[in-house]
Design an enzyme around this catalytic site. Structure first.
Site: not given
Length: 397
Positions: A296-297
């Site tokens: 997610h990042g």
């Protein structure tokens, strides 16, 4: 790094990170602890994995029980990417940064109307709609740096000349209140088919939709600041649980704790405020092993507390921290938060993306450079609040 077999009653763990990726030992230990929770059948860990309060952030967990602590306090937190109908080159960044200060103020829209339109019932937290919150949440105006898959980009309607808004936020105090009520009774393991499991899923699903609405309103406020209209590209939660079914038809719970769904279109994967962000296309080859999830990042490398010793935030240093390597602006009047969220607090996003590509989880469609990153215009102390705002993220980072 491969799959760990089932040992001492723990579920198998599949780690999608190469030996070149740095993963803290505490995150690996937490991963093993999660694999031993009641009813856990499989765990998938992403290259952005790092320690969290109730378990590692950057993983997906399949279980025959719902574990609310794996979802965490910011239920529905996620990334929303939106395209503006204005060329990026026409944005006046200094003026835009000034106008984005309005995001520190409550949204003046019709809360009751938008809640009704979204099919959501009123809560005591609705005054927070349209607000970003603290911690690693942000609203960032971006421009396309490079398109690597023109056909996929065209299908998504991407225009390399236009400006974009990426919003990272969640359910604010609403999600925190839900987890707090659950934890008053101790850490729960709920049967998805039980009344208790159903009751949790009802309030959870409401918070997920509330968080998605919150990101949309934040993006709309940013569009107003840019004197533009917007259209959504994609919005994906990365703190959530959803019902799934096993091959035998049993009801299961698929938890995503800092992991984006890989079966719902293109996935925004941001770096730090000083790096490019990526839009990737999930690939189906490894979807089962990865529990239909992606990174997610970038994931944190250093915890928030240690960043105060690693990054100077004296007046002479602030100017450096308020600019990025691409000539963009960082709006963050809280010096403590400025240090905690400095680019060096995060892992190398290029390495994270390389792992996703090398493991066959995704391919890069486009990269985006940061123009204006908004976090907070001023600290609560400066605003007379007496103390810094509490961040509703369960991530200890």
């Amino acid at each position: 790094m491969g799959t760990s077999p089932k040992v001492d009653g723990r579920a198998p763990i599949h780690v999608f990170a190469s030996s070149k990726s740095w993963i803290e030992g505490n995150a690996t230990l937490q991963l093993q602890q999660v694999a031993g929770l009641p009813g856990v059948r499989a765990v998938a860990a992403m290259p952005d994995l790092h320690p969290g309060k109730y378990g590692p952030v950057g993983c997906a967990v399949l279980a025959d029980r719902i574990h609310p602590q794996l979802v965490g306090s910011d239920i529905g937190c996620g990334m929303g990417l939106f395209e503006l109908d204005i060329p990026a080159r026409k944005l006046r960044l200094d003026q835009l940064a000034d106008r984005l200060h309005a995001l520190d103020q409550p949204w003046d829209g019709d809360i009751n109307s938008v809640m009704a339109d979204a099919g959501l019932h009123a809560t005591t937290f609705d005054a927070s709609l349209g607000s970003i919150g603290g911690g690693n949440h942000f609203c960032e105006l971006q421009a396309i740096e490079e398109i690597l898959e023109p056909e996929i980009a065209a299908q998504a309607g991407l225009d390399r000349d236009r400006a974009y808004v990426l919003v990272h936020s969640g359910s604010r105090g609403l999600g925190f209140s839900i987890l707090e009520r659950i934890l008053l009774k101790g850490q729960a393991a709920l049967d998805p088919a039980s009344d208790g499991g159903g009751a949790y899923m009802d309030v959870h699903d409401h918070a997920v939709q509330w968080a998605k609405l919150n990101r949309r309103i934040i993006a709309e406020r940013a569009a107003v600041a840019a004197r533009a209209d917007l259209r959504p590209v994609n919005d994906l939660a990365h703190n959530m649980v959803e019902r799934a079914h096993s091959a035998g038809g049993d009801v299961m719970a698929l938890h995503r704790k800092g992991a984006a769904a890989s079966d719902r279109g293109l996935v925004p994967v941001p770096g730090s405020r000083g790096t490019l962000s990526y839009l990737v296309e999930p690939l189906p080859a490894m979807r089962t092993e990865a529990l239909a999830s992606l990174a997610h990042g970038a994931g944190r490398k250093y915890d928030r507390g240690s960043m105060h010793g690693r990054v100077r935030v004296k007046k002479s240093d602030v100017a450096r921290l308020e600019r990025n390597p691409y000539g963009g602006i960082v709006v963050c009047g809280d010096r403590g938060l400025l240090a905690e969220e400095a680019p060096e607090a995060y892992k190398n996003i290029e390495r994270v993306i390389a792992d996703l590509v090398e493991f066959g989880l995704a391919r890069v469609v486009a990269t985006f450079r940061p123009l204006v990153t908004f976090k907070k215009a001023q600290s609560n102390v400066a605003a007379g609040g007496g103390k810094r705002e509490k961040c509703w993220k369960e991530d200890r980072r």
